[in-house]
Motif scaffolding. Sequence first.
Motif, mmCIF file in Angstrom:
data_model
loop_
_atom_site.group_PDB
_atom_site.id
_atom_site.type_symbol
_atom_site.label_atom_id
_atom_site.label_comp_id
_atom_site.label_asym_id
_atom_site.label_seq_id
_atom_site.Cartn_x
_atom_site.Cartn_y
_atom_site.Cartn_z
ATOM 1 N N ILE A 1 22.573 1.966 -6.551
ATOM 2 C CA ILE A 1 23.639 2.894 -6.169
ATOM 3 C C ILE A 1 23.058 4.285 -5.921
ATOM 4 N N ASP A 2 22.120 4.700 -6.742
ATOM 5 C CA ASP A 2 21.477 6.001 -6.537
ATOM 6 C C ASP A 2 20.817 6.066 -5.169
ATOM 7 N N PHE A 3 20.126 4.992 -4.817
ATOM 8 C CA PHE A 3 19.450 4.969 -3.514
ATOM 9 C C PHE A 3 20.473 5.030 -2.387
ATOM 10 N N PHE B 1 13.863 -0.608 -3.744
ATOM 11 C CA PHE B 1 14.887 0.426 -3.654
ATOM 12 C C PHE B 1 15.251 1.045 -5.006
ATOM 13 N N THR B 2 14.707 0.508 -6.084
ATOM 14 C CA THR B 2 15.128 0.972 -7.415
ATOM 15 C C THR B 2 13.976 1.521 -8.258
ATOM 16 N N LYS C 1 0.798 -1.226 0.000
ATOM 17 C CA LYS C 1 0.000 0.000 0.000
ATOM 18 C C LYS C 1 0.835 1.284 0.000
ATOM 19 N N PHE C 2 2.123 1.156 0.351
ATOM 20 C CA PHE C 2 2.941 2.357 0.466
ATOM 21 C C PHE C 2 4.242 2.202 -0.319
ATOM 22 N N ASP C 3 4.547 3.199 -1.118
ATOM 23 C CA ASP C 3 5.792 3.207 -1.878
ATOM 24 C C ASP C 3 6.869 3.838 -0.994
ATOM 25 N N ASP C 4 7.361 3.057 -0.053
ATOM 26 C CA ASP C 4 8.275 3.598 0.952
ATOM 27 C C ASP C 4 9.338 2.559 1.301
ATOM 28 N N PRO C 5 10.512 2.628 0.679
ATOM 29 C CA PRO C 5 11.564 1.643 0.971
ATOM 30 C C PRO C 5 12.076 1.710 2.406
ATOM 31 N N LYS C 6 11.813 2.821 3.097
ATOM 32 C CA LYS C 6 12.269 2.937 4.484
ATOM 33 C C LYS C 6 11.501 2.007 5.416
#
Length: 235
Positions: A206-208, A199-200, A131-136
């Motif tokens: 690498i950007d992340f 993460f991509t 439900k959330f686009d949140d890699p954290k």
Amino acid sequence: MRKIFLLFSLTFFINSFGQTSTFDNLLKEHVNNKGIVNYKNLKKDEAKLDSYLSYLNKTSPQKKWTPSKTKAFWVNAYNAYTLKIILNNYPIKSILKIKEHKKDAWNISFAKVGGKTYTLNFIEHEILRKKFDDPKIHVAVNCASGSCPKLGNFAFTEANYETKTTELMKNFINDAKRNKISEKKVALSKIFEWFKDDFTKNGSLIDFLNTYSETKISKKATVNFLKYDWNLNGK
């Protein structure tokens, strides 16, 4: 009717704040700054944890809640029930040792929220990640193991979710025990391999990493992944 509604809302807010404070106090008391849990002492305080779990069982997230509030609620639930399943089996050397009807800790239906029963996997993958686009999210939820991002010694709230998860991500990426980073070579936590797609979405891995890394990583750096330590994150 309006007064009744306001009274109900105020009562719910006070109860919610109080129960979250209970969980916050437990974490501050039994988790050190390195994320190491004193499970032996936490076991003595299990009644307080059970009180928080009882609150979760009676509480359903509301559609009007902000994303930060909803994520904080579910992450706290995930972490509280992870602590509970460890205590149910304590002493234990690893969460991997927990089995029930051939199911591992993440696939046992025992986490009660809002009158429904969930698995830890459902909370993480079908609610939080879906439900959330949140890699954290991956540094917020904790798997009670050595290679996990450290368990914060605080409860998440609507107000602190973004700042605390950002701090945890910076800490995790720059922690040499969990990720080994140099300009031309990185050896990363398996989390970045298992959940690479998370993460991509807005660039390369690498950007992340460079968003949080204290060392600037070359876009041509070689990437490898470290063995995961599943030993319990406890004394």
